[in-house]
Design an enzyme around this catalytic site. Structure first.
Site, PDB file in Angstrom:
ATOM      1  CG  PHE A  10      -1.887   1.180   1.195  1.00  0.00           C
ATOM      2  CD1 PHE A  10      -3.154   1.035   0.630  1.00  0.00           C
ATOM      3  CD2 PHE A  10      -1.530   2.428   1.697  1.00  0.00           C
ATOM      4  CE1 PHE A  10      -4.037   2.102   0.586  1.00  0.00           C
ATOM      5  CE2 PHE A  10      -2.408   3.502   1.641  1.00  0.00           C
ATOM      6  CZ  PHE A  10      -3.669   3.334   1.089  1.00  0.00           C
ATOM      7  CG  ASP A  53       5.333   3.620   1.767  1.00  0.00           C
ATOM      8  OD1 ASP A  53       5.327   4.267   2.828  1.00  0.00           O
ATOM      9  OD2 ASP A  53       4.369   3.590   0.976  1.00  0.00           O
ATOM     10  CE  LYS A  73      -1.373   6.163   7.166  1.00  0.00           C
ATOM     11  NZ  LYS A  73      -1.028   5.288   6.038  1.00  0.00           N
TER      12      LYS A  73
HETATM   13  C1  LIG Z   1      -1.119   5.580   4.595  1.00  0.00           C
HETATM   14  C2  LIG Z   1      -0.024   5.135   3.742  1.00  0.00           C
HETATM   15  C3  LIG Z   1       0.305   5.813   2.550  1.00  0.00           C
HETATM   16  C4  LIG Z   1      -0.512   6.963   2.028  1.00  0.00           C
HETATM   17  O1  LIG Z   1      -0.438   8.098   2.847  1.00  0.00           O
HETATM   18  P1  LIG Z   1      -1.562   9.229   2.696  1.00  0.00           P
HETATM   19  O2  LIG Z   1      -1.082  10.317   3.605  1.00  0.00           O
HETATM   20  O3  LIG Z   1      -2.860   8.619   3.100  1.00  0.00           O
HETATM   21  O4  LIG Z   1      -1.573   9.644   1.270  1.00  0.00           O
HETATM   22  C5  LIG Z   1       1.387   5.371   1.827  1.00  0.00           C
HETATM   23  N1  LIG Z   1       2.114   4.313   2.250  1.00  0.00           N
HETATM   24  C6  LIG Z   1       1.830   3.639   3.374  1.00  0.00           C
HETATM   25  C7  LIG Z   1       2.693   2.495   3.785  1.00  0.00           C
HETATM   26  C8  LIG Z   1       0.741   4.015   4.159  1.00  0.00           C
HETATM   27  O5  LIG Z   1       0.432   3.315   5.253  1.00  0.00           O
END
Ligand SMILES: *Cc1c(COP(=O)(O)O)cnc(C)c1O
Length: 397
Positions: A132, A217, A246
């Site tokens: 994700f 990420d 986040k």
């Molecule tokens: C939440 C999340 C995103 C996206 O972040 P947003 O601020 O919602 O755009 C990307 N990568 C990971 C691993 C996430 O948990």
């Protein structure tokens, strides 16, 4: 579950018919004054809980001083935060964004530019099933969330998906058109999937061998969530690119991409955003880092994470649950059937907010300041909610 509350909103998600009005520490209160123990914390963003004094003070002071100058001008808070992130990561340069998805976009641009400069036009990025990376179209293309491929095609091409946790699968996917590898150190939205030990080290070696960028990420795992400031520090590897979001702003929107010297290849005009690196957002992130980056704070996260792991493990053993997985203060419980939504709703009715990222998985991402008493309270409520739902699965088994 649409209600009157959805009348003036696009129904892009289903929300329970409750209106949240106030937060403090690990608790939220709705407009009727009902209290909830909050184990989603804005989706793992309120790293210090609700309304932490450090963040409140920094936002108030910065709002009086300078909210934003312009992305075309330097500001003192962005200067300080970039320096801080470079020092903390051991990487070389930072670009700010407003969100995690935008940070993914920047990482994709870096990979493509890198491929053009150093790999004869290679542009493909190896990503993972279940991954994700956000909800812009390119971030969705990079993600491997089941069902997403059918939502908004055509997506930007250039992503090759392999099984998460297998360095061998990544090795097989690498070819002359590959520019980079992009993975989460722990898959969060997939339901907290922890890869085998050594995974990131093996990916680092593969990237070095083939001359690719290793991009991690850490939007969910970064900023102390797993008990280290960055999850890659558990394996003592250094990525070429790390994306953050986040927890970085403690609830205030900010994302960042940090790149190594060699991956720092974007030039003027190739990326930007009106609000990127605003003084207010950067002041929020500096206030969060002042707390979370302390060794004593991270040690406390690890200690409470171990306590939660133990409590969930005991509980899972008693209930005969399949699996408890996680690290630091990011945990998931796998249920014996597709009852996660019912368990989540049962928790909510009993005053605990958790999330059901998969039909059989309940996830917890409390404040990094959560107390042992609050963890115990959560496990108690979870246990009651499970007991109420259990007959459903024993009957269907
Ligand atoms: C939440 C999340 C995103 C996206 O972040 P947003 O601020 O919602 O755009 C990307 N990568 C990971 C691993 C996430 O948990």
């Amino acid at each position: 579950m649409s209600s009157d509350l959805d009348t003036h909103l696009m129904t892009i998600t289903e929300r329970p018919p409750i209106v949240m009005a106030r937060g403090q520490g690990s608790y939220l209160w709705d407009a009727e004054g009902r209290r909830y123990l909050d184990f989603i914390q804005g989706w793992a963003v309120n790293s210090l809980g609700h309304a932490p004094p450090e963040l409140v003070g920094a936002l108030a002071a910065q709002a009086r001083t300078l909210v934003t100058a312009s992305p075309a001008l330097h500001n003192d808070q962005a200067q300080r935060l970039a320096g801080r992130l470079v020092a903390l990561t051991g990487l070389a340069a930072v670009a700010f964004t407003n969100s995690g998805a935008e940070a993914t976009e920047v990482a994709i641009k870096i990979a493509r530019k890198w491929g053009r400069l150093h790999r004869g036009g290679a542009h493909e990025i190896v990503t993972t099933h279940g991954g994700f990376h956000g909800r812009t179209l390119a971030a969705m293309a990079a993600s491997g969330k089941p069902g997403w491929d059918a939502l908004f095609p055509p997506y930007p091409p250039g992503f090759v998906r392999v099984a998460f946790g297998s360095a061998e699968a990544v090795r097989r996917a690498i070819g002359p058109t590959t520019a980079a590898i992009l993975v989460e150190p722990i898959q969060g939205e997939a339901g907290v999937i922890v890869p085998p030990a050594g995974y990131l080290r093996e990916l680092r070696a593969l990237a070095d061998e083939a001359g690719l960028l290793l991009m991690l990420d850490e939007v969910q795992t970064g900023i102390g969530r797993t008990g280290r400031l960055f999850a890659y520090q558990h394996e003592a590897v250094l990525p070429d690119v790390v994306t953050l979001g986040k927890g970085l702003g403690g609830g205030f929107p900010i994302g960042a991409v940090v790149a190594s010297e060699r991956a720092n290849c974007l030039e003027p005009g190739e990326h930007g955003g009106t609000y990127h690196g605003s003084a207010l957002a950067c002041a929020a992130a500096l206030a969060v880092l002042d707390v979370v980056a302390r060794d004593s704070f991270l040690a406390a996260v690890r200690a409470r994470g171990q306590w939660l792991a133990w409590a969930l493990g005991e509980f899972a053993r008693q209930e005969g649950l399949a699996e408890v997985r996680g690290r630091g203060l990011l945990w998931a419980l796998r249920l014996p059937g597709p009852t996660a939504a019912a368990v989540r709703d049962g928790c909510l009715a009993r005053g605990l907010i958790v999330n059901a990222p998969r039909a059989d998985v309940v996830r917890m991402m409390p404040s990094l300041r959560v107390t042992e008493a609050e963890l115990g309270e959560a496990v108690g409520i979870l246990s009651a909610a499970l007991a109420a739902v259990a007959p459903a699965w024993s009957a269907s088994a």
